[in-house]
Design an enzyme around this catalytic site. Structure first.
Site, PDB file in Angstrom:
ATOM      1  N   LYS A 210      -3.142 -13.717   3.226  1.00 48.45           N
ATOM      2  CA  LYS A 210      -3.053 -12.474   2.454  1.00 48.45           C
ATOM      3  C   LYS A 210      -2.814 -12.819   0.991  1.00 48.45           C
ATOM      4  CE  LYS A 210      -1.406  -8.070   4.172  1.00 48.45           C
ATOM      5  NZ  LYS A 210      -0.249  -7.340   4.708  1.00 48.45           N
TER       6      LYS A 210
HETATM    7  O1  G3P Z   1       1.229  -4.512   5.438  1.00 48.08           O
HETATM    8  C1  G3P Z   1       0.827  -3.690   4.406  1.00 48.08           C
HETATM    9  C2  G3P Z   1       1.077  -2.217   4.611  1.00 48.08           C
HETATM   10  O2  G3P Z   1       0.580  -1.779   5.832  1.00 48.08           O
HETATM   11  C3  G3P Z   1       2.469  -1.760   4.297  1.00 48.08           C
HETATM   12  O3  G3P Z   1       2.697  -0.426   4.652  1.00 48.08           O
HETATM   13  O4  G3P Z   1       4.319   1.365   5.114  1.00 48.08           O
HETATM   14  O5  G3P Z   1       4.994  -0.534   3.628  1.00 48.08           O
HETATM   15  O6  G3P Z   1       3.370   1.186   2.847  1.00 48.08           O
HETATM   16  P1  G3P Z   1       3.903   0.429   4.018  1.00 48.08           P
END
Ligand code: G3P
Length: 214
Positions: free
Chosen positions: A83
């Site tokens: 990533k």
């Molecule tokens: O892993 C990246 C993403 O899915 C993070 O989500 O909920 O922290 O905005 P969030």
């Protein structure tokens, strides 16, 4: 549509794998921290149960640092995806990792221009964050539609991982648009199964079946 689980919680991943619904896993430093384990240990545990791509994120800000981290992560299992944050240094790293045959997932994508740059750099995946856009009164799903339109126009092979998913309708709407992958927290995955009429129907059939017994 492929389902990835957005967690570093091995037990949740195991349950999704048992259901045959886990096509891959995405993690980030926050999710690793929540797992209570160190990154290498938990990623190796996940790699024992998941055949599909497993995204692993580092913390380097320079292309050299990101490439070094990516080379290290890719030794942990054959299905590791590195990533990379959406920065200029990140795009240099994506190109260099792609040249080595290492798959990348460009993360923290919040605009179509960023997704286009990542595709040009040779990213395997891009991760637009729909929930975080919706949180600030922007339209996360519109971004998915825009990126899909651009990738289709130029036949880019880069796949979209819809990320920062907050609820089942984010998954459904992404599927309607034709997004390749949705990565979802376990809670959202669980909610996708649920409908009160299904529960009610099962209870009713059970009750009626009992009445047929002499
Ligand atoms: O892993 C990246 C993403 O899915 C993070 O989500 O909920 O922290 O905005 P969030």
């Amino acid at each position: 549509m492929k389902f990835f689980i957005d967690t570093a919680d091995v037990e949740s991943i195991r349950k999704a794998v048992e259901l045959g619904m886990c096509d891959g896993v995405t993690t980030n430093p926050t999710l690793i921290m929540k797992s209570g384990k160190d990154q290498k240990t938990v990623i190796k545990e996940i790699a024992k149960i998941v055949k599909g791509p497993i995204s692993v994120e580092g913390i380097s800000e320079t292309a050299d640092g990101m490439v070094k981290e990516g080379e290290e992560f890719s030794k942990w299992a054959p299905n590791i995806v590195v990533k990379i944050p959406m920065t200029k240094e990140g795009m240099k790293a994506v190109r260099r990792l792609a040249a080595q045959g290492i798959d990348t997932n460009v993360t923290l994508i919040f605009s179509a221009s960023q997704a286009l740059l990542a595709a040009k750099a040779g990213a395997t995946y891009v991760s637009p964050f729909v929930g975080r856009l919706d949180d600030i009164s922007e339209d996360g799903l519109q971004l998915i539609a825009d990126i899909l339109e651009i990738f289709r126009a130029y036949d880019y092979k880069t796949q979209i991982i819809v990320a920062s998913i907050r609820h089942p309708m984010h998954v459904v709407d992404s599927a309607r648009l034709g997004a390749h992958i949705a990565t979802m927290p376990t809670e959202v995955f669980e909610k996708m199964f649920k409908h009160p009429l299904t529960d009610k129907g099962i209870a009713q059939f059970k009750e009626d079946y009992a009445k047929t017994k002499k």
